[in-house]
Write an enzyme that holds these catalytic residues in place. Sequence first.
Site, PDB file in Angstrom:
ATOM      1  CE  LYS A  98      -3.981  -1.879   2.515  1.00  0.00           C
ATOM      2  NZ  LYS A  98      -4.971  -1.778   1.445  1.00  0.00           N
ATOM      3  NE  ARG A 121     -10.550 -10.043  -2.323  1.00  0.00           N
ATOM      4  CZ  ARG A 121     -10.974  -9.112  -3.175  1.00  0.00           C
ATOM      5  NH1 ARG A 121     -11.388  -9.464  -4.383  1.00  0.00           N
ATOM      6  NH2 ARG A 121     -10.986  -7.838  -2.847  1.00  0.00           N
TER       7      ARG A 121
HETATM    8  N1  BES Z   1      -8.133  -3.906   4.220  1.00  0.00           N
HETATM    9  C1  BES Z   1      -8.276  -3.497   2.887  1.00  0.00           C
HETATM   10  C2  BES Z   1      -9.572  -2.743   2.614  1.00  0.00           C
HETATM   11  C3  BES Z   1      -9.706  -1.373   3.186  1.00  0.00           C
HETATM   12  C4  BES Z   1      -9.395  -0.271   2.436  1.00  0.00           C
HETATM   13  C5  BES Z   1     -10.221  -1.174   4.449  1.00  0.00           C
HETATM   14  C6  BES Z   1      -9.544   0.993   2.942  1.00  0.00           C
HETATM   15  C7  BES Z   1     -10.388   0.080   4.973  1.00  0.00           C
HETATM   16  C8  BES Z   1     -10.058   1.178   4.206  1.00  0.00           C
HETATM   17  C9  BES Z   1      -8.270  -4.707   1.971  1.00  0.00           C
HETATM   18  O1  BES Z   1      -7.504  -5.773   2.380  1.00  0.00           O
HETATM   19  C10 BES Z   1      -7.681  -4.257   0.661  1.00  0.00           C
HETATM   20  O2  BES Z   1      -6.546  -3.903   0.658  1.00  0.00           O
HETATM   21  N2  BES Z   1      -8.496  -4.260  -0.387  1.00  0.00           N
HETATM   22  C11 BES Z   1      -8.062  -3.862  -1.676  1.00  0.00           C
HETATM   23  C12 BES Z   1      -8.611  -4.856  -2.675  1.00  0.00           C
HETATM   24  C13 BES Z   1      -8.056  -4.713  -4.059  1.00  0.00           C
HETATM   25  C14 BES Z   1      -6.585  -5.085  -4.061  1.00  0.00           C
HETATM   26  C15 BES Z   1      -8.838  -5.609  -4.976  1.00  0.00           C
HETATM   27  C16 BES Z   1      -8.598  -2.461  -1.966  1.00  0.00           C
HETATM   28  O3  BES Z   1      -9.722  -2.161  -1.583  1.00  0.00           O
HETATM   29  O4  BES Z   1      -7.852  -1.674  -2.520  1.00  0.00           O
HETATM   30 MN    MN Z   2      -5.476  -5.580   1.761  1.00  0.00          MN
END
Ligand code: BES
Ligand code: MN
Length: 529
Positions: free
Chosen positions: A310, A384
């Site tokens: 991230k 997931r």
């Molecule tokens: N934990 C995150 C989702 C999230 C994002 C929670 C912002 C709270 C605030 C999750 O594991 C994630 O990183 N999701 C990705 C999925 C993508 C790679 C398909 C996302 O939402 O960017």
């Molecule tokens: Mn994630």
Amino acid sequence: MNLNFNLNVELFDFSRKSDLKIVSSFKKSKDKKKENNTSPTTSTSIDIKHLSAELRNPFSNVDTYKNFEGDYNKFLYYPLSKGSMGLMIGLGEKDKLTAEKLRQSIALIYKAISDKMYKVVEFDISSFNILSDVSKTAQILTETLYMTSYTFNKYQNIKVDKKDKKDKKDKKDIIFSVRNSKEITLVKEGIEKGKTIALGVNFARDLVNEVPNVMNSEYLAKVIVDDFKHLKTSSDNKVKIKAKLSAKVLSLKEIKKEKMNLLLAVNAGSVYEPRVLYLNYTPNKVTKNTKHIALVGKGLTFDSGGYSLKPSTSIVGMKFDMAGAATVYGAFRNSILLKSDHIISCFIGITDNLVSSKAYLPDAVIQGRSGKTVEIISTDAEGRLVLADVLNYSMDFRPKIVIDVATLTGACVRALGHVCGVMGNNKELIKKILNAAEAQDERAWELPIFEEYRDDIKSTIADLRNTGNSSNAGAQKEAAFLEHFIKEGVNWAHLDIAGVDSASHLNYCPKGSASGLMIRTLTEFLLHK
Ligand code: BES
Ligand code: MN
Ligand code: ZN
């Protein structure tokens, strides 16, 4: 969590020595204003006829208060006889007042009085009895006071010298005063129920707020299981629990034996072992009609994104990525203490998602517990993967209903903002969850799983990909992925709480801190017949 008040119910007695008596007023709607006004000095716009004479007269008899018209969330301090003080709260027009507007007001009141000198504060319960149900009113007030008083400040002003104890503030006494003795029992019940629910919310908030250098997988598992094991004996709970409670903690060895390889992949970069919790509540009375409901929570103690790292702006806050786990545990805890009729199981998958030479890689293909293979497109779509194995594990226990809760997608936040996304395979179950949310004034909205979303997560080299080809409808594609791990005939709902894990727009949710939202909704759902 530190709570700086005691809560009690007493019969209204004006001569009781209290430092502040809190009462309400309503704004008259325009047509009612035209009716003849009985008191010449009171503003024609205010309705305070529900107040007892001792609380009403000192207000009515002073000309200066004429401009106070009972507008929503306007406050007025006014002296009462015998040296005590009144605080009049405007609640706006009576027929426009909702339970949520009341919560917002009560939270503001709490903030206005919490750091003041008042030692004994009295709420005139009939002033706030909007639903003509004193028990429910007391419950709502109690929940709001406890939720608003929550702070996460254990890392502030830490005294270096251990002997030097943290400053102990005197606890306030908050009294709910009622008009007749019949109401005492009802208000007591409301206080107990409200306190249980709010303490469940605050317990979950403490878990979510805990910093990631302390909150690792082994720690989270231990804190939850310790709390669960003490539910029957805790002095906080006045209720006797006769139900059967059991806990199983799966260690690394057992998780390997269960072939939860998707969870293990996410955990590969961690120095801590993963954990899977299985907690079960079986009420005393079980018939063949007793429903078995399973809750499944995502417990990512920190989500760096892994190799699909991230950016530095969005990695901050990823200690909140175990909010799903905290939410299901909070609701589970509440429904045990409030004696749900259902058999409830709580499954929690716990790990962090970090980078190391052992961490899992984009392009990897992994076969999970269900036997399905998953092509890893993004190591940041880790939730997931954890849920897939834990959902599949939960199916072995043959629940009728399974509800998973997770901070799963930024897409859900973009689509809905501070609203919980609800998806699933059964209209009736989704409707029930939306109704429970409405009853608790928590925001939830259904998102559809269309056929093309299911197509988009098919892989060319494995059974599934862990993200769609395009990032559109990310929350629903995620749900389409999870659907693969639900057995035929099981009603399933998926709650994406990525947008509600913190909620600064609500006066009873501390800014920048975990909200605990959706625990009240799930508790409502689990207590429903
Ligand atoms: N934990 C995150 C989702 C999230 C994002 C929670 C912002 C709270 C605030 C999750 O594991 C994630 O990183 N999701 C990705 C999925 C993508 C790679 C398909 C996302 O939402 O960017
Ligand atoms: Mn994630
Ligand atoms: Zn995550």
